[in-house]
Design an enzyme around this catalytic site. Structure first.
Site, PDB file in Angstrom:
ATOM      1  N   GLN A 180      30.900 -40.809  -2.562  1.00  0.00           N
ATOM      2  CA  GLN A 180      31.344 -39.669  -3.842  1.00  0.00           C
ATOM      3  C   GLN A 180      30.417 -38.565  -3.887  1.00  0.00           C
ATOM      4  O   GLN A 180      30.732 -37.636  -4.330  1.00  0.00           O
ATOM      5  CB  GLN A 180      31.331 -40.724  -4.832  1.00  0.00           C
ATOM      6  CG  GLN A 180      32.580 -41.635  -4.919  1.00  0.00           C
ATOM      7  CD  GLN A 180      32.659 -42.315  -6.215  1.00  0.00           C
ATOM      8  OE1 GLN A 180      32.097 -43.179  -6.417  1.00  0.00           O
ATOM      9  NE2 GLN A 180      33.613 -41.764  -7.090  1.00  0.00           N
TER      10      GLN A 180
ATOM     11  N   ARG B  40      21.354 -45.539 -10.543  1.00  0.00           N
ATOM     12  CA  ARG B  40      22.177 -46.667  -9.648  1.00  0.00           C
ATOM     13  C   ARG B  40      22.741 -45.875  -8.503  1.00  0.00           C
ATOM     14  O   ARG B  40      23.527 -44.826  -8.918  1.00  0.00           O
ATOM     15  CB  ARG B  40      23.125 -47.401 -10.734  1.00  0.00           C
ATOM     16  CG  ARG B  40      24.188 -48.054  -9.580  1.00  0.00           C
ATOM     17  CD  ARG B  40      24.861 -49.024 -10.506  1.00  0.00           C
ATOM     18  NE  ARG B  40      26.115 -49.747  -9.897  1.00  0.00           N
ATOM     19  CZ  ARG B  40      27.272 -49.505  -9.882  1.00  0.00           C
ATOM     20  NH1 ARG B  40      27.775 -48.449 -10.210  1.00  0.00           N
ATOM     21  NH2 ARG B  40      28.050 -50.157  -8.919  1.00  0.00           N
TER      22      ARG B  40
ATOM     23  N   HIS C 241      29.824 -49.998  -1.739  1.00  0.00           N
ATOM     24  CA  HIS C 241      30.668 -49.456  -2.726  1.00  0.00           C
ATOM     25  C   HIS C 241      31.705 -48.616  -1.953  1.00  0.00           C
ATOM     26  O   HIS C 241      32.159 -47.714  -1.831  1.00  0.00           O
ATOM     27  CB  HIS C 241      29.859 -48.298  -3.506  1.00  0.00           C
ATOM     28  CG  HIS C 241      30.277 -47.830  -4.854  1.00  0.00           C
ATOM     29  ND1 HIS C 241      29.734 -47.870  -5.807  1.00  0.00           N
ATOM     30  CD2 HIS C 241      31.423 -47.307  -5.010  1.00  0.00           C
ATOM     31  CE1 HIS C 241      30.435 -47.480  -6.972  1.00  0.00           C
ATOM     32  NE2 HIS C 241      31.449 -47.125  -6.478  1.00  0.00           N
TER      33      HIS C 241
ATOM     34  N   ASN D 228      30.639 -53.434  -5.474  1.00  0.00           N
ATOM     35  CA  ASN D 228      30.747 -52.826  -6.319  1.00  0.00           C
ATOM     36  C   ASN D 228      32.646 -52.932  -6.837  1.00  0.00           C
ATOM     37  O   ASN D 228      33.232 -52.894  -5.823  1.00  0.00           O
ATOM     38  CB  ASN D 228      30.615 -51.445  -6.428  1.00  0.00           C
ATOM     39  CG  ASN D 228      31.296 -50.617  -7.427  1.00  0.00           C
ATOM     40  OD1 ASN D 228      30.584 -50.504  -8.605  1.00  0.00           O
ATOM     41  ND2 ASN D 228      32.447 -49.827  -7.305  1.00  0.00           N
ATOM     42  N   GLU D 229      32.654 -53.633  -8.048  1.00  0.00           N
ATOM     43  CA  GLU D 229      34.273 -53.732  -8.367  1.00  0.00           C
ATOM     44  C   GLU D 229      35.004 -54.424  -7.182  1.00  0.00           C
ATOM     45  O   GLU D 229      35.968 -53.793  -6.982  1.00  0.00           O
ATOM     46  CB  GLU D 229      34.757 -52.434  -8.825  1.00  0.00           C
ATOM     47  CG  GLU D 229      33.833 -51.760  -9.859  1.00  0.00           C
ATOM     48  CD  GLU D 229      34.679 -50.319 -10.487  1.00  0.00           C
ATOM     49  OE1 GLU D 229      35.590 -49.961  -9.881  1.00  0.00           O
ATOM     50  OE2 GLU D 229      34.245 -50.022 -11.455  1.00  0.00           O
TER      51      GLU D 229
ATOM     52  N   ASN E 240      31.106 -52.808 -14.828  1.00  0.00           N
ATOM     53  CA  ASN E 240      31.334 -51.521 -15.308  1.00  0.00           C
ATOM     54  C   ASN E 240      32.715 -51.442 -16.057  1.00  0.00           C
ATOM     55  O   ASN E 240      33.846 -52.428 -15.954  1.00  0.00           O
ATOM     56  CB  ASN E 240      32.103 -51.138 -13.944  1.00  0.00           C
ATOM     57  CG  ASN E 240      30.820 -50.927 -12.954  1.00  0.00           C
ATOM     58  OD1 ASN E 240      29.824 -51.145 -13.221  1.00  0.00           O
ATOM     59  ND2 ASN E 240      31.632 -50.625 -11.626  1.00  0.00           N
TER      60      ASN E 240
ATOM     61  N   TYR F  27      35.537 -49.102 -18.864  1.00  0.00           N
ATOM     62  CA  TYR F  27      35.827 -47.667 -19.453  1.00  0.00           C
ATOM     63  C   TYR F  27      36.933 -47.494 -20.306  1.00  0.00           C
ATOM     64  O   TYR F  27      36.901 -46.593 -21.267  1.00  0.00           O
ATOM     65  CB  TYR F  27      36.408 -47.111 -18.064  1.00  0.00           C
ATOM     66  CG  TYR F  27      35.451 -46.472 -17.111  1.00  0.00           C
ATOM     67  CD1 TYR F  27      34.781 -45.308 -16.936  1.00  0.00           C
ATOM     68  CD2 TYR F  27      34.980 -47.479 -15.935  1.00  0.00           C
ATOM     69  CE1 TYR F  27      34.125 -44.946 -16.032  1.00  0.00           C
ATOM     70  CE2 TYR F  27      34.210 -47.150 -14.998  1.00  0.00           C
ATOM     71  CZ  TYR F  27      33.602 -45.779 -14.996  1.00  0.00           C
ATOM     72  OH  TYR F  27      32.631 -45.463 -14.131  1.00  0.00           O
TER      73      TYR F  27
ATOM     74  N   GLU G 145      28.190 -48.998 -15.145  1.00  0.00           N
ATOM     75  CA  GLU G 145      29.147 -47.709 -15.352  1.00  0.00           C
ATOM     76  C   GLU G 145      29.875 -47.711 -16.478  1.00  0.00           C
ATOM     77  O   GLU G 145      30.307 -48.717 -17.153  1.00  0.00           O
ATOM     78  CB  GLU G 145      30.217 -47.819 -14.241  1.00  0.00           C
ATOM     79  CG  GLU G 145      29.545 -47.422 -12.781  1.00  0.00           C
ATOM     80  CD  GLU G 145      30.559 -47.378 -11.626  1.00  0.00           C
ATOM     81  OE1 GLU G 145      31.994 -47.134 -12.174  1.00  0.00           O
ATOM     82  OE2 GLU G 145      30.640 -47.495 -10.408  1.00  0.00           O
TER      83      GLU G 145
ATOM     84  N   TRP H 188      28.308 -43.170 -16.159  1.00  0.00           N
ATOM     85  CA  TRP H 188      29.015 -42.586 -14.795  1.00  0.00           C
ATOM     86  C   TRP H 188      29.519 -41.382 -15.154  1.00  0.00           C
ATOM     87  O   TRP H 188      30.458 -41.313 -16.181  1.00  0.00           O
ATOM     88  CB  TRP H 188      30.170 -43.616 -14.338  1.00  0.00           C
ATOM     89  CG  TRP H 188      30.825 -43.252 -13.231  1.00  0.00           C
ATOM     90  CD1 TRP H 188      31.753 -42.140 -13.146  1.00  0.00           C
ATOM     91  CD2 TRP H 188      30.494 -43.348 -11.705  1.00  0.00           C
ATOM     92  NE1 TRP H 188      31.997 -41.736 -11.715  1.00  0.00           N
ATOM     93  CE2 TRP H 188      31.276 -42.562 -10.901  1.00  0.00           C
ATOM     94  CE3 TRP H 188      29.371 -44.168 -11.165  1.00  0.00           C
ATOM     95  CZ2 TRP H 188      31.092 -42.545  -9.453  1.00  0.00           C
ATOM     96  CZ3 TRP H 188      29.477 -44.413 -10.052  1.00  0.00           C
ATOM     97  CH2 TRP H 188      30.383 -43.609  -8.814  1.00  0.00           C
TER      98      TRP H 188
ATOM     99  N   GLU I 144      36.376 -38.089  -6.747  1.00  0.00           N
ATOM    100  CA  GLU I 144      36.849 -39.262  -7.392  1.00  0.00           C
ATOM    101  C   GLU I 144      38.080 -39.652  -6.790  1.00  0.00           C
ATOM    102  O   GLU I 144      39.100 -39.862  -7.206  1.00  0.00           O
ATOM    103  CB  GLU I 144      37.232 -38.652  -8.869  1.00  0.00           C
ATOM    104  CG  GLU I 144      37.624 -39.780  -9.884  1.00  0.00           C
ATOM    105  CD  GLU I 144      36.875 -40.898  -9.915  1.00  0.00           C
ATOM    106  OE1 GLU I 144      37.307 -41.996 -10.165  1.00  0.00           O
ATOM    107  OE2 GLU I 144      35.615 -40.930 -10.053  1.00  0.00           O
ATOM    108  N   TRP I 145      37.810 -40.406  -5.502  1.00  0.00           N
ATOM    109  CA  TRP I 145      38.689 -41.089  -4.986  1.00  0.00           C
ATOM    110  C   TRP I 145      40.155 -40.498  -4.607  1.00  0.00           C
ATOM    111  O   TRP I 145      39.938 -39.392  -4.318  1.00  0.00           O
ATOM    112  CB  TRP I 145      38.984 -42.596  -5.285  1.00  0.00           C
ATOM    113  CG  TRP I 145      37.502 -43.202  -5.561  1.00  0.00           C
ATOM    114  CD1 TRP I 145      36.803 -43.583  -6.676  1.00  0.00           C
ATOM    115  CD2 TRP I 145      36.612 -43.632  -4.351  1.00  0.00           C
ATOM    116  NE1 TRP I 145      35.565 -44.122  -6.406  1.00  0.00           N
ATOM    117  CE2 TRP I 145      35.532 -43.989  -5.234  1.00  0.00           C
ATOM    118  CE3 TRP I 145      36.418 -43.447  -3.233  1.00  0.00           C
ATOM    119  CZ2 TRP I 145      34.319 -44.754  -4.370  1.00  0.00           C
ATOM    120  CZ3 TRP I 145      35.443 -44.051  -2.424  1.00  0.00           C
ATOM    121  CH2 TRP I 145      34.368 -44.473  -3.245  1.00  0.00           C
TER     122      TRP I 145
END
Length: 525
Positions: free
Chosen positions: A39, A97, A136, A180-181, A322, A324, A388, A431, A438-439
């Site tokens: 990213q 991180r 990631h 990650n995730e 993580n 949100y 995150e 984050w 952003e993907w």
């Protein structure tokens, strides 16, 4: 007991839920910011770096990334190490991180050609702790070509990559995350197929991949444990993601559905790793039962042998989360076919339209306290780090009051979990350090405390108001004596004593106005 924390907060009135709580975190609380290699780094083929599946995906026409964006340059952090270190120093964070790009270190995914990592020394010299994610999402394309995470030989290959990183960087890196995730990795990569490797196999794919990831994680944990822990004295875990799930009603079916959503997102990986080496009962029952009704000979959720369970259990030192947003959850009975990870959960989920909208999720800070309580209840008194948390905005001003209010309220709910509920919370990483790729949203959704000018060849960075705000929170949480003991050791021969210990909230209370003028509103005490 099942759903204890749903009961704990079930009668809490909204005004009490949203009250502002004044106080501080522990003195050694680890304040940080987060990013990931693909990213921000750019330099996608510099110095012999091999292509990753995200390089190939974004270079392929029809990738579904907004504006056909790629991470070829991104924030160009590979070439702007000093700019990134300057931002981290200015923020006064204690930790950064970031992730290591596997195909930058081993261009073909194997230990044959090696690249090194300059960032780590810069962080250590500035007393910033590196928190390193090994994977990631940017798998070397060479390993995807042999089947990617569907191929069990990736367990060995990932272990060999991790082993090299421990050996090379472990004298300076004391905090490692393997994956990650993985929930998103498995679902988006192998269920919905929106993310590379774009496998659309919703009923089987995610479970198959998750199974390999859990084994790979455990393998790397044992490698660290056996070869490096005694000398390096670090910790190792993985970053898991989840929304909070709030039952639509207190009818048992809805409460169970909310718990089930958490088991299918967090528990899928956390239950084997933090509890007993095996999947949560809710997953085994639902997937097993539905597989049987689908006339399948075995469950679509693979099983571990007793030996594997013993090997997998207790393979993380801390819990990394993580998070949100939140979802309202209601029980439903979806049709049996086609089989899918989403319908296996037998629930409907949605966001309440009264929650403030952002570019990606609606904000519901109070869910964070409840999620942290659920983790404590489910996995015991393990140290927790929020690795995150942040807010995506489409066109934020440099005076990004919405982002300030998001971090203010989410950090405050984390503080309540720590102070009022006894959750063993040790750190928080926002984050993100700066706007980045952003993907599938490309560069259209911005999460940064720092603005990045993607039209400028140097990718110049500018602090937003939220960056200054975050620094205030960090400095106000540290006893002043710690700040001053270096500079004012003695005044005319007498020890200087500092009595005043300001609290996080002093910086926060001035933000009531900011909160009211933004899209957010909240009752404050």
């Amino acid at each position: 007991p099942l759903n204890w924390e749903h009961g704990k907060f079930s009668n809490q009135p909204k005004f009490e839920r949203d009250l502002f709580y004044h106080g501080t975190f522990r003195d050694d609380f680890l304040w940080g910011v987060s990013s990931s290699a693909y990213q921000i780094e750019g330099a996608w083929n510099a110095d012999g770096k091999g292509p990753s599946i995200w390089d190939n995906f974004t270079h392929t026409p029809g990738s579904n990334v907004k504006d056909n964006a790629t991470g070829d340059v991104a924030c160009d952090s590979y070439n702007h190490l000093d700019a990134d270190l300057n931002m981290l120093q200015a923020l006064k964070v204690k930790a950064y991180r970031f992730s290591i790009s596997w195909s930058r270190i081993f261009p073909t995914g194997r230990n044959t050609s090696v690249n090194t990592h300059g960032l780590i020394n810069g962080l250590v010299e500035n007393n910033i702790s590196p928190m390193v994610t090994l994977f990631h999402w940017d798998l070397p394309q060479a390993l995807q070509d042999i089947g990617g995470w569907e191929n069990p030989s990736l367990i060995d290959l990932f272990n060999s990559y991790a082993d090299f990183c421990f050996q090379t960087f472990g004298d300076r890196v004391k905090f490692w995350m393997t994956f990650n995730e993985p929930t998103y990795q498995a679902w988006l990569g192998y269920g919905s197929g929106e993310f590379p490797p774009n496998v659309n196999d919703p009923g089987w794919g995610p479970y198959r991949i998750g199974h390999t990831i859990i084994k790979a994680h455990a393998r790397v944990y044992h490698t660290y444990d056996e070869k490096y822990r005694q000398e390096q004295k670090g910790v190792i875990s993985l970053s898991l993601n989840s929304h909070w799930a709030e039952p639509q009603s207190l009818v048992p079916r809805d409460v169970e559905a909310a718990d089930r959503m958490l088991q299918f997102s967090l528990g899928w990986f956390a239950h084997p790793i933090f509890r007993n080496g095996d999947y949560p009962d809710a997953m085994k029952w639902k997937v097993g039962n539905r597989s049987e009704l689908q006339h399948l000979a075995t469950s679509r959720l693979p099983s571990f042998t007793e030996e594997e369970k013993r090997y997998i259990a207790a393979t993380a030192d801390v819990f990394c989360l993580n998070t949100y947003s939140s979802r309202i959850v209601q029980h439903t009975t979806p049709r049996l076919n086609p089989p899918s990870y989403t319908s296996d959960q037998e629930l409907l989920e949605w966001e309440d339209t009264s929650w403030p909208a952002t570019a990606m999720n609606r904000a519901a800070a109070w869910g964070t306290r409840r999620l942290l309580n659920w983790i404590k209840e489910e996995y015991g008194d393990i140290p927790v780090y929020i690795t995150e948390n942040g807010v995506g905005l489409t066109d934020p001003e440099l005076e990004d009051t919405d982002r300030i209010f998001y971090h203010k309220t989410y950090i405050n709910e984390a503080l309540k979990a720590y102070r009022l509920d006894g959750v063993n919370l040790r750190g928080y990483a926002a984050w993100s350090l700066m706007d980045n790729f952003e993907w599938l949203n490309g560069y259209t959704v911005k999460f940064g405390l720092y603005h990045v000018d993607f039209n400028d060849v140097n990718r110049s960075r500018t602090a937003r108001a939220s960056a200054r705000y975050y620094t205030e929170v960090i400095t106000d949480n540290v006893p002043q004596g710690l700040h001053l003991e270096c500079s004012y050791r003695r005044i005319s021969g007498e020890e200087l004593t500092i009595y005043n210990k300001p609290t996080t909230c002093q910086a926060l209370s001035g933000l009531q106005r900011a909160g009211r003028s933004s899209g957010f509103s909240q009752t404050c005490g």
